[in-house]
Scaffold this motif. Sequence first.
Motif, mmCIF file in Angstrom:
data_model
loop_
_atom_site.group_PDB
_atom_site.id
_atom_site.type_symbol
_atom_site.label_atom_id
_atom_site.label_comp_id
_atom_site.label_asym_id
_atom_site.label_seq_id
_atom_site.Cartn_x
_atom_site.Cartn_y
_atom_site.Cartn_z
ATOM 1 N N TRP A 59 1.022 -1.081 0.389
ATOM 2 C CA TRP A 59 -0.071 -0.023 0.116
ATOM 3 C C TRP A 59 0.431 1.209 0.091
ATOM 4 O O TRP A 59 2.127 1.578 0.873
ATOM 5 C CB TRP A 59 -0.801 0.320 1.049
ATOM 6 C CG TRP A 59 -2.026 -0.546 0.954
ATOM 7 C CD1 TRP A 59 -1.928 -1.833 0.428
ATOM 8 C CD2 TRP A 59 -3.386 -1.202 2.108
ATOM 9 N NE1 TRP A 59 -3.316 -2.801 0.597
ATOM 10 C CE2 TRP A 59 -3.897 -1.999 1.725
ATOM 11 C CE3 TRP A 59 -3.785 0.016 3.460
ATOM 12 C CZ2 TRP A 59 -5.402 -2.605 2.017
ATOM 13 C CZ3 TRP A 59 -5.022 -0.379 3.541
ATOM 14 C CH2 TRP A 59 -5.441 -1.476 3.234
ATOM 15 N N ASP A 60 0.510 2.503 -0.664
ATOM 16 C CA ASP A 60 1.022 3.531 -0.798
ATOM 17 C C ASP A 60 0.399 4.206 0.584
ATOM 18 O O ASP A 60 -0.669 4.344 0.853
ATOM 19 C CB ASP A 60 1.173 3.922 -1.923
ATOM 20 C CG ASP A 60 -0.034 4.315 -3.389
ATOM 21 O OD1 ASP A 60 -0.785 4.363 -2.765
ATOM 22 O OD2 ASP A 60 0.587 4.387 -3.906
ATOM 23 N N GLU A 61 0.675 5.832 0.130
ATOM 24 C CA GLU A 61 0.512 6.583 1.049
ATOM 25 C C GLU A 61 -1.236 6.798 0.594
ATOM 26 O O GLU A 61 -2.375 6.801 1.361
ATOM 27 C CB GLU A 61 0.927 8.338 1.067
ATOM 28 C CG GLU A 61 0.008 9.258 1.980
ATOM 29 C CD GLU A 61 1.241 10.720 1.641
ATOM 30 O OE1 GLU A 61 0.820 11.480 2.213
ATOM 31 O OE2 GLU A 61 2.059 10.472 1.088
ATOM 32 N N LEU A 62 -1.567 7.125 -1.001
ATOM 33 C CA LEU A 62 -2.810 6.856 -1.126
ATOM 34 C C LEU A 62 -4.142 6.065 -0.611
ATOM 35 O O LEU A 62 -5.380 6.026 -0.286
ATOM 36 C CB LEU A 62 -3.006 7.409 -2.506
ATOM 37 C CG LEU A 62 -4.283 7.355 -3.753
ATOM 38 C CD1 LEU A 62 -5.160 9.310 -2.705
ATOM 39 C CD2 LEU A 62 -3.683 8.063 -5.212
ATOM 40 N N ASP A 63 -3.431 4.529 -0.864
ATOM 41 C CA ASP A 63 -4.280 3.924 -0.545
ATOM 42 C C ASP A 63 -4.476 3.727 0.738
ATOM 43 O O ASP A 63 -5.903 3.289 1.785
ATOM 44 C CB ASP A 63 -3.015 2.281 -0.413
ATOM 45 C CG ASP A 63 -2.854 1.971 -2.347
ATOM 46 O OD1 ASP A 63 -3.953 1.781 -2.871
ATOM 47 O OD2 ASP A 63 -2.251 1.054 -2.289
ATOM 48 N N TRP A 64 -3.674 4.278 2.169
ATOM 49 C CA TRP A 64 -4.177 4.359 3.519
ATOM 50 C C TRP A 64 -4.381 5.409 3.271
ATOM 51 O O TRP A 64 -5.586 5.486 4.205
ATOM 52 C CB TRP A 64 -2.847 5.046 3.949
ATOM 53 C CG TRP A 64 -2.173 3.329 3.927
ATOM 54 C CD1 TRP A 64 -0.631 3.575 3.607
ATOM 55 C CD2 TRP A 64 -2.154 2.405 5.199
ATOM 56 N NE1 TRP A 64 -0.328 1.899 4.542
ATOM 57 C CE2 TRP A 64 -1.201 1.184 5.241
ATOM 58 C CE3 TRP A 64 -3.232 1.964 5.977
ATOM 59 C CZ2 TRP A 64 -1.364 0.065 5.835
ATOM 60 C CZ3 TRP A 64 -2.824 1.008 6.771
ATOM 61 C CH2 TRP A 64 -2.133 -0.185 6.542
ATOM 62 N N SER A 122 -10.120 10.847 -9.140
ATOM 63 C CA SER A 122 -11.149 10.549 -9.478
ATOM 64 C C SER A 122 -11.749 9.085 -8.702
ATOM 65 O O SER A 122 -11.160 8.931 -8.319
ATOM 66 C CB SER A 122 -10.849 10.380 -11.110
ATOM 67 O OG SER A 122 -10.047 9.415 -11.161
ATOM 68 N N TYR A 123 -13.048 9.473 -9.149
ATOM 69 C CA TYR A 123 -13.938 8.456 -8.409
ATOM 70 C C TYR A 123 -13.057 7.176 -8.417
ATOM 71 O O TYR A 123 -13.566 5.979 -8.434
ATOM 72 C CB TYR A 123 -15.524 8.362 -8.369
ATOM 73 C CG TYR A 123 -15.991 7.733 -9.336
ATOM 74 C CD1 TYR A 123 -16.439 6.812 -9.574
ATOM 75 C CD2 TYR A 123 -15.905 8.205 -10.945
ATOM 76 C CE1 TYR A 123 -17.240 6.440 -11.455
ATOM 77 C CE2 TYR A 123 -16.626 8.001 -12.378
ATOM 78 C CZ TYR A 123 -16.973 6.608 -12.274
ATOM 79 O OH TYR A 123 -17.107 6.584 -13.634
ATOM 80 N N ARG A 153 -8.625 1.563 -6.277
ATOM 81 C CA ARG A 153 -7.568 1.350 -6.000
ATOM 82 C C ARG A 153 -8.702 0.762 -4.089
ATOM 83 O O ARG A 153 -7.678 -0.171 -3.691
ATOM 84 C CB ARG A 153 -7.217 2.928 -4.657
ATOM 85 C CG ARG A 153 -6.117 3.322 -6.107
ATOM 86 C CD ARG A 153 -4.451 2.817 -5.501
ATOM 87 N NE ARG A 153 -3.885 3.780 -6.024
ATOM 88 C CZ ARG A 153 -3.047 4.569 -5.608
ATOM 89 N NH1 ARG A 153 -2.647 3.734 -4.412
ATOM 90 N NH2 ARG A 153 -1.770 5.096 -6.441
ATOM 91 N N PHE A 154 -9.535 1.006 -3.977
ATOM 92 C CA PHE A 154 -10.865 0.273 -2.768
ATOM 93 C C PHE A 154 -10.594 -1.163 -3.356
ATOM 94 O O PHE A 154 -10.731 -1.581 -2.427
ATOM 95 C CB PHE A 154 -11.631 1.368 -3.075
ATOM 96 C CG PHE A 154 -12.545 0.630 -1.569
ATOM 97 C CD1 PHE A 154 -12.593 0.102 -0.336
ATOM 98 C CD2 PHE A 154 -13.626 -0.420 -2.357
ATOM 99 C CE1 PHE A 154 -13.753 -0.275 0.526
ATOM 100 C CE2 PHE A 154 -14.546 -1.140 -1.067
ATOM 101 C CZ PHE A 154 -14.159 -0.890 0.053
#
Length: 283
Positions: A150-155, A178-179, A185-186
């Motif tokens: 996981w990167d920062e955006l994932d968290w 963007s959605y 990612r979700f």
Amino acid sequence: MDEAYRIQVLRDYVVYCVESKDARVTKFHYKYMPYSRKQSTIDLINRAKKRKIIFEPRILCLQDTEAELVEYQNIPLIDLYEQKRNDPNVYYVMALAGAYSLIYFKKGKRNLTFTACTLPSIPALIHFDEIDPTKYGKGKLPEMHKPENWDELDWKIYKERRDPLKSSVEIGEKLGISYQTVLTRFRKILQDCQIWIPFFPKGYDNYVPYVLSLKTEYELGLVSELKKLDRSNYIYKIDDTLILTLFFDRRLEINSFLRLEKKGVIHDLRVSFPLSHDNVLEW
């Protein structure tokens, strides 16, 4: 729709959420109840949440979490409890009476290696006094690892979408992405997470909660036995100690674990019961 059937439908919804990692009621309805009214299914689940038969689903990924048990000190630790409630690094805190005065989970040096909300059986296959972990043989629970990819955006997305029903559009607007990025990612995040959705057929407030700490060589067997009960129970493993939040029908059912200790199946048993608890930061 009689009560037994309603409870079974609710349990089926919980199973669907946990196994598919999809909490959308509409998707559940069309897969399991296509010949009934969709609104009836939605109303049933909404009423169950109000009665605390089920709770809002949350996704859970075990981060670097430090758990601490504070031993009983003759007086309630109100000041410490309030301090932990207001600590932004604390995920969860509970005031107790009995062997311990407080338990809390916070960001820190990892000693919490396993956590689960059991998926119950309807109808119950056993009662508390019939629990026998030894029938499965000895076995330890596997360690749950923190995601490595996981990167920062994932968290950030994980933090914003602990509620799996929350809109990807809403989260995307908040994070400035963007959605579609949120959704992609979700889906990856869900692969490393579990769905936490407790189930209490009589309603949460109609059970007697106890917090037990114990050690045993039959961890896997104990968890397997708890799954045969007709209500959820919570399991945490801190180093080599299991912390169980158990929901009894009556207080005397604690004797079932005292008997297990007497037989040598479990040891170092310590018993507490909750006085107050609060979510400060969702896990």
